[in-house]
Structures are given as C-alpha cells and as structure tokens.
Design a protein around this motif. Structure first.
Motif, mmCIF file in Angstrom:
data_model
loop_
_atom_site.group_PDB
_atom_site.id
_atom_site.type_symbol
_atom_site.label_atom_id
_atom_site.label_comp_id
_atom_site.label_asym_id
_atom_site.label_seq_id
_atom_site.Cartn_x
_atom_site.Cartn_y
_atom_site.Cartn_z
ATOM 1 N N ASP A 28 0.829 -1.205 0.000
ATOM 2 C CA ASP A 28 0.000 0.000 0.000
ATOM 3 C C ASP A 28 0.866 1.258 0.000
ATOM 4 O O ASP A 28 0.571 2.207 -0.709
ATOM 5 C CB ASP A 28 -0.917 -0.007 1.227
ATOM 6 N N ALA A 79 -1.852 -0.273 6.708
ATOM 7 C CA ALA A 79 -1.429 -0.426 5.320
ATOM 8 C C ALA A 79 -0.163 -1.276 5.238
ATOM 9 O O ALA A 79 0.747 -1.117 6.058
ATOM 10 C CB ALA A 79 -1.162 0.945 4.705
ATOM 11 N N PRO A 204 -6.034 -1.753 13.550
ATOM 12 C CA PRO A 204 -5.383 -0.676 12.810
ATOM 13 C C PRO A 204 -5.922 0.694 13.234
ATOM 14 O O PRO A 204 -7.092 0.832 13.570
ATOM 15 C CB PRO A 204 -5.753 -0.975 11.351
ATOM 16 N N LEU A 206 -6.588 3.234 11.521
ATOM 17 C CA LEU A 206 -7.619 3.800 10.633
ATOM 18 C C LEU A 206 -9.017 3.285 10.938
ATOM 19 O O LEU A 206 -10.001 3.835 10.464
ATOM 20 C CB LEU A 206 -7.278 3.506 9.162
ATOM 21 N N ASP A 207 -9.104 2.210 11.722
ATOM 22 C CA ASP A 207 -10.431 1.756 12.130
ATOM 23 C C ASP A 207 -10.846 2.608 13.323
ATOM 24 O O ASP A 207 -10.614 2.264 14.482
ATOM 25 C CB ASP A 207 -10.388 0.268 12.492
ATOM 26 N N VAL A 208 -11.470 3.749 12.999
ATOM 27 C CA VAL A 208 -11.731 4.750 14.044
ATOM 28 C C VAL A 208 -12.796 4.312 15.045
ATOM 29 O O VAL A 208 -12.975 4.945 16.083
ATOM 30 C CB VAL A 208 -12.109 6.116 13.422
ATOM 31 N N ASP A 209 -13.491 3.221 14.731
ATOM 32 C CA ASP A 209 -14.484 2.740 15.689
ATOM 33 C C ASP A 209 -13.854 1.859 16.765
ATOM 34 O O ASP A 209 -14.463 1.570 17.787
ATOM 35 C CB ASP A 209 -15.586 1.959 14.961
ATOM 36 N N LEU B 91 -5.374 3.152 0.948
ATOM 37 C CA LEU B 91 -6.460 2.213 1.256
ATOM 38 C C LEU B 91 -7.803 2.736 0.753
ATOM 39 O O LEU B 91 -8.666 1.954 0.356
ATOM 40 C CB LEU B 91 -6.514 1.922 2.759
ATOM 41 N N PRO B 98 -9.788 -0.307 6.839
ATOM 42 C CA PRO B 98 -10.335 -1.195 7.868
ATOM 43 C C PRO B 98 -11.533 -0.541 8.557
ATOM 44 O O PRO B 98 -11.475 0.626 8.916
ATOM 45 C CB PRO B 98 -9.181 -1.386 8.858
ATOM 46 N N GLY B 99 -12.597 -1.293 8.682
ATOM 47 C CA GLY B 99 -13.792 -0.766 9.326
ATOM 48 C C GLY B 99 -14.633 0.093 8.393
ATOM 49 O O GLY B 99 -15.604 0.700 8.820
ATOM 50 N N LYS B 102 -14.423 6.097 5.862
ATOM 51 C CA LYS B 102 -15.007 7.261 6.542
ATOM 52 C C LYS B 102 -14.067 8.426 6.308
ATOM 53 O O LYS B 102 -12.876 8.231 6.123
ATOM 54 C CB LYS B 102 -15.076 7.020 8.049
#
Ligand SMILES: Cc1ncc(C[n+]2csc(CCOP(=O)(O)OP(=O)(O)O)c2C)c(N)n1
Ligand code: SF4
Ligand SMILES: [Mg+2]
Lengths: 384, 337
Positions: A28, A79, A204, A206-209, B91, B98-99, B102
């Motif tokens: 990436d 990434a 990761p 970037l998975d803001v949840d 990405l 991922p997820g 957003k």
C-alpha cells in the motif's frame, strides 16, 4: 565455466530483482529516501509504478528518519508498508527501527548493505546491519540475486505472521549483489500475490471505531514484560521462517534454509559467514575438497533470529570453525565471532575468527585458501 | 448553533482527551487539545510527539485518550502523520480501509521542542509534500517535560535550566525563532497563530484549517505554570496578557493571504506580561531596564511588520515607559515558589 541458467531465467541486478518482488506484492505504501547502493531498488520500483505495475502510494520523504517514521505510521494505520535503505540511511533510521520493532510494525525493508562512515565509503560490508542488531528486527541475508528476490517475496509472510509481527530486513551485499546482474527466475505475479496474501494487523489506527492508544509510555512496571514479548516473537519467527521457506520452496522448487550447509559431510574445518562471499568460499571448498581436504561452509541466512540450535546441530563432529565477520567491533570482537563463541561454548569445537571485506574489499580465493590453512591475519582485508 | 454548543456536541458525550491524565494543574495543553479536537466534525486520528502531553496521557496500562492516538518519538511526528495519511489515501483508493471508508482528520500535536527544533525537518518535509493533516504546535516556550530547558521557542530573556540566570547571565539571550512564519513560507493552504486563552479563535481556526485540501499548521501559545513560574489559576490571564501586549499576536495566513485575528482595544506594555512570570523576574532588577526596552521595541517592530503583512493600518502604539513600569512592578504576580 558457462553459467547454467534455469529455463525462463533473465538477467537482473539484485536491486532490480528485489524491487520487482516488492512491486509484485504491490504494497500500500512505500516511504523512501535515496542512498547508494539502495537507489536501484527505489528507482526500479518508481519506474514500475510509473508504468502501472503497482499502484502503491510512494512517499518521497526528506530523510531516512522520516522514511521509517512514515513507515511505522502507515503500518500501524493498517497499510502494508515497505521501504529500503543502506548504510548512513539505516544509521539515521536506527532510532525508529527500534520503535518499529517495539511497536510490532511488520514493515519489510530492503537493505543494500554498505559500510558506515567515516571514512565515507559506498561499498559493501555489514556494519549497517550490525548497528541495529539488537533492535528486534528480523534480518535475512542473501548470497545471490535469486535468493535476494526470493527473500523479498517471502518477507511479508514472515513479518505479518501473527506470532511474529516484526519488521523484516531483506539484506543483500551492496554493489556485489545490488548492482550485479545475475540470471534469475521470477515467480509469476499471481503466485507472488497469492503467496503474500492480504495485510491484516490487529486494531489498525484507521479503524476509528476501534479506539486504541499506540506507542505508549511504559516504566519499571511493564517495560520488561513488553520487551520480553519481542523475544518470544523472535523465537516464534524461527518456526515461521522455516514454514514460509518450506512453503515457498514447494512453489518454486528451490531450497531455502535459515542456514545453508555446503560440503559439511565429514567436514573438519568449516567457514561460517553471511552474504555473497559464500560464493567465493564455495569455490575454495570445491578446490580443497578435490585436493582431499575435509573442509566445508556453513552460511548463515537468518542473522536474526540467530538459529543457534540449528548451528550446533549442523556443526556436530566438526573440529574447527572459522568465523568470518564482514564488520569490525573496535575494542571487542564482532557479532558473529561473539555469537559463535557463545553457540559453541562447551562443544569442544575450536574457533578462529577473521574480519574481512570492509568497505567493499573483495575476498579473493587465495585468501579463502589462506583462511582454511590458518595462515590469514586476523583482519584478512588488511592484507595488501 | 453556537460554537460552544457545537464543541460540546462534537465530544459525543466523551472528551477526546479524558480526565485522569497527569498533566500539571493549570497546564495549557489539555484545554488546547480538547478545543482543537472537539472543533473537528469528522472522526480524528491523533499523532503525538514525545513531550509533556504524550508522557502524561499514555502511561501504560492506562490511557487518557478516547480517540485513536499514536506516539512514536520526539522529532518525527509530522513524518508519522505523513505515513498515516499515505496509508489512508492508498487504502481509500483500493477500497480497503479497515472498518469501512469514513472521512477522517489526522491531527498531530507536538510541543515547541518537538516542532521548532528537533522536529522542524520532518515538519518541513511533510508540509512541502502536501499531506492533508493538521499540525498543532502547543508552544510553552521550553522543553518542559525534561525540566524546562531552553528551546528555539524560548523568549529572549527567559530563565531556563539550560539558560539559567546567574551573576553573569541574564537568561536566554537569543530571539525566539518565528516558526509560524517558517510554516507560512511553505505556501501551504492554512497557517495560524492562536492562543490557549482564546478558545473561540482557536476553534474557528481549526475549522478553517481542516476544511483545506492540504496541510495546515497552527502555532498555539500554551502556558506552563511550572516553567513560566505562575500560579496554576492565572494561566489564562498570563496568555491573555501575551495577546494584549502584542507579544503573541493572533493571525492566520490562508493561501498566502495574511489576516489579523485580534487587535487589542487597549494595548498593554509587554512588562505587564513579563512581570506575571518568575522566568522573567530577573529582568526587573535595577540595571536591566535596557533589556526591557529592547524587548518592548522588538515586540513593536514585529507587530508593525505583521500589520503591514495583514494590510492593516499601522497605528501609533501607546507610549510605554518600561523603566517606570519596572519600578512599579512588585514581586511577579502569582509567581510560583
Ligand atoms: C531524540 C530525542 N531527544 C531527546 C529526547 C528527550 N526529550 C523528551 S521530551 C523533551 C522535551 C519536550 O519539549 P517540548 O517539545 O517543548 O514539549 P513539552 O514537554 O514542553 O510539552 C525532550 C528533550 C527524546 N525523547 N528524544
Ligand atoms: S510541566 Fe508545564 S507543560 Fe508540562 S504538564 Fe506541567 S504545566 Fe504542562
Ligand atoms: Mg515545550
């Protein structure tokens, strides 16, 4: 002797070959900064990207420190990330190399090994890798262009294995491999992609949840435990590397090992070293064997993790081991010497050691013979 | 909706930076972080340089952060942010965030040491490359975390542990560098200078900054009771005095256009700001009057330059008599022991 090439082989330099493997994996993100002899790697990669072979986000940063920092950010973000460097670049990165390992960022880094300043020198030795030997990164050394390419194909699988999660350095000798064309067989794109699989890191950024705090501050109460986990990961890496090597070996029908045994059958004197110089020593072993001498070579492929058990096993029955370090350690003995002394402690095997090949000085077959004969000075390379 | 309400709403009932951190009482940094993050509508990813803010909020196994947060080292925060932004771009293009995809905003926080000094190269590189992120320098004018050593942001005359006042020394005798101007010289879409005492100014700048399609930089004055030598409760007053004395003006540079954000109705002499802090106490000793004059002149000259850049009328400043002021000044107000 005519070079025997496999069917479908083509000529590439080590730099081009490793860049090609990276482009086939199509990471990436690729944050990079130029330095000789790594430049063919990043230039080839950029060229492949400019022709659409990869769609990787190349980040041409302003220093190697930032290259590795951006790599850590990118890898933790989620990434697949690769980079490449040499020598002063690796030295400048060193702080962040430790951090990458400590944060368990599975970055793959191609290294064209080169001497460290001063004096400034652009040619091969292994001082740069040695400088970060205890950082917690995996370091795999190639003998040939083919092997450097194959290691680059396999590296992501090792780095990203859930039991490992550590950076992997794909090391090749500067100029001797990075800039020398050798025939090699490339693995088809689909096979490389399928072999590498998909990048998946836990939690990761970037998975803001899934809110996480990364790069924490840990003191007397937890630091030791967190660092200890890196040892456990390195231990697991021994199995993972063996498994990945075996799986890829099946795919391409070439043997891979953390330790290459060459003419060890009945050998009494064995040279132990890493990198491209193994080619020269193999020729010397062949000559001496033809003369009836019981000599052999043990080539270390996986410098980190250091396969100590496998080394002891391979050397069982040997009378003398001659360790060749391609780096110096003023005031003490260099890494391979010290580690082999520890590995062979109590085995009754005699140990001799030489420093050779600093700053690109080639070791010639006559020196190889002198080494086996016990006639070489401690610093082989100091001979005129 | 009022700005205050919007900030409160954006916290979704959870402070991005929660309580329980170990920053000193009265430290300027946490309020700045909360104002910045709560002024952003999208989810945020925070990158933090080594320094007081980082150390005091992330001691394992506890964290004060309720938003994704990452620290790596002291000097590389802008580079780490570059990497995160590159990952996000890659990405997003590949549809593999991922997820799920957003909109996110990447915000980096660094102290003055981590930004003006050791992190300047990484910051410059990241600004030049055009990564879309907001870098916020919380400038408390010294390396506070390691014990109040001088930095490139330490003001002229300040007493620090590596520019100590002594019988033959008057503290730091070099000017602070103008980092906001350095950032502006990168021709990025948004550069702003704000203050921890001016939450409306800070919040509105953040809104404009993150709306830009490119890098944005904010230099925010952040008081430090320990390093500046003032009581915890007077931090906002000290910073307000920095604005009202023109010592730390508020302005922004949007796509190269300078705009003044705040013009004090009554300009106070710089000594009014200085005398509130122990780090400048020695300047008020008899014999140092010339230094106070020099500081006042420097501030005025910078202010005039700024007015010209902002295309504002360069009006006469009130005549300040630092010597007189110095004589009037008692022990620094609220100076910490
Ligand atoms: C490479 C490196 N050099 C020095 C340090 C030591 N160090 C940690 S924090 C810090 C000072 C931080 O100052 P600043 O950025 O102004 O933040 P503050 O603590 O004032 O909030 C220093 C010198 C370090 N961690 N890494
Ligand atoms: S030393 Fe200063 S900057 Fe650090 S936490 Fe305390 S008040 Fe804040
Ligand atoms: Mg500071």
């Amino acid at each position: 002797m005519p070079v025997k090439t496999q069917e479908g082989a083509q000529l590439l330099t080590g730099g081009e070959a490793v860049a090609y493997a990276m482009a086939q994996i199509d990471p990436d993100v690729f944050p990079v900064y130029p330095i000789t002899p790594q430049t063919p790697i990043i230039q080839t990669f950029a060229k492949l990207a400019s022709n659409g072979k990869t769609t990787t986000e190349i980040v041409n940063v302003e220093s190697e420190h930032s290259a590795m920092s951006a790599a850590v950010g990118s890898a933790m973000a989620g990434a697949r990330t690769m980079t490449a460097t040499s020598s002063q670049g690796l030295a400048l990165m060193a702080e962040v190399v430790y951090i990458a390992a400590g944060m368990r960022a599975p970055i793959v880094m191609a290294v064209g090994n080169r001497a460290l300043s001063a004096p400034l020198n652009i040619h091969c030795d292994h001082s740069d890798s040695m400088m970060i030997r205890d950082s917690g990164v995996i370091q795999i050394f190639a003998e040939s262009v083919q092997e450097a390419y194959d290691h680059a194909v396999m590296a992501t699988r090792i780095a990203e294995h859930p039991d490992v999660m550590l950076p992997v350095l794909v090391c090749q000798d500067g100029f001797t491999l990075t800039h020398s064309e050798e025939p090699l067989v490339l693995t088809p794109d689909e096979d490389v992609k399928a072999f590498a699989g998909k990048y998946k890191v836990p939690l990761p950024l970037l998975d803001v949840d899934e809110v996480t705090t990364k790069g924490i501050f840990a003191l007397q109460d937890y630091y030791t435990e967190l660092r200890y986990q890196m040892n456990a990961a390195m231990e697991s890496a021994k199995t993972v590397i063996a498994d990945v090597f075996a799986e890829y070996s099946q795919l391409v029908d070439r043997p891979f090992s953390m330790l290459e045994e060459y003419e060890l059958e009945g050998a009494e004197k064995v040279v132990f070293l890493m990198g491209s110089t193994a080619g020269t020593i193999k020729d010397v072993v062949d000559e001496l064997r033809a003369e009836g001498e019981k000599v052999g070579l043990l080539r270390l492929v996986s410098y980190r993790p250091f396969p100590v058990e496998a080394i002891r096993k391979a050397l069982a029955g040997v009378k003398e081991v001659i360790v060749l370090d391609r780096s110096d350690a003023p005031g003490s003995v260099p890494s391979l010497h010290a580690e082999m002394a520890a590995a062979l402690y109590g085995s009754g095997i005699d140990l001799r050691a030489h420093v050779f090949g600093l700053g690109g000085r080639e070791l010639v077959p006559a020196e190889g013979r002198a080494i086996f004969a016990g006639e070489a000075p401690t610093h082989v390379a100091l001979r005129s | 909706m009022s700005r205050l309400k919007r900030i409160a709403r954006n916290q979704h009932g959870v402070q991005p930076l929660g309580g329980g951190h170990a920053l000193c009482q009265g430290c300027g940094a946490p309020a700045i972080v909360r104002t910045v993050l709560s002024s952003i509508e999208t989810p945020v990813i925070v990158v933090n340089a080594t320094g007081c803010l980082e150390v005091a909020t992330s001691r394992y196994p506890i964290t004060a952060w309720n938003v994704p947060w990452m620290h790596t080292a002291f000097e590389n925060t802008a580079a780490v942010a570059s990497g995160i932004e590159a990952a996000y771009k890659a990405l997003k293009r590949r549809g593999t965030i991922p997820g799920g995809d957003k909109d996110v905003t990447i915000v980096a926080f660094g102290g003055d040491g981590g930004t003006y000094d050791i992190g300047l190269q990484a910051l410059s590189g990241a600004l030049e490359r055009g990564h879309r992120f907001l870098y916020v320098c919380y400038d408390n004018g010294a390396y506070m975390n390691t014990g109040i050593q001088r930095s490139g942001a330490t003001p002229y005359g300040a007493d620090t542990t590596t520019s100590p006042v002594g019988s033959v020394s008057l503290g730091k005798l070099q000017q602070r560098k103008d980092l906001t101007a350095i950032a502006a010289a990168h021709h990025i879409p948004f550069v702003g200078q704000s203050s921890g005492a001016r939450w409306q100014d800070l919040s509105s700048k953040v809104e404009r900054a993150v709306a830009m399609d490119g890098p944005a930089f904010l230099n925010v004055m952040s008081n430090c009771p320990l390093g500046w030598g003032h009581e915890s409760r007077v931090g906002l007053d000290v910073m307000k005095a920095a604005q009202d004395s023109l010592f730390w003006p508020l302005y922004e540079v949007v796509n190269g256009e300078y705009k003044l954000s705040y013009r004090p109705r009554k300009v106070i002499p710089v000594v009014d700001f200085l005398k509130m802090q122990r780090r400048f106490a020695h300047l008020f000793k008899p014999g140092n009057e010339a230094l106070l004059v020099a500081i006042q002149e420097q501030v005025e000259s910078e202010w005039r330059k700024l007015l010209r850049l902002c295309d504002e009328p360069v009006t006469e400043l009130p005549v300040v008599k630092p010597t007189e002021e110095a004589e009037q000044a008692e022990a620094p107000v609220g100076a910490a022991a």
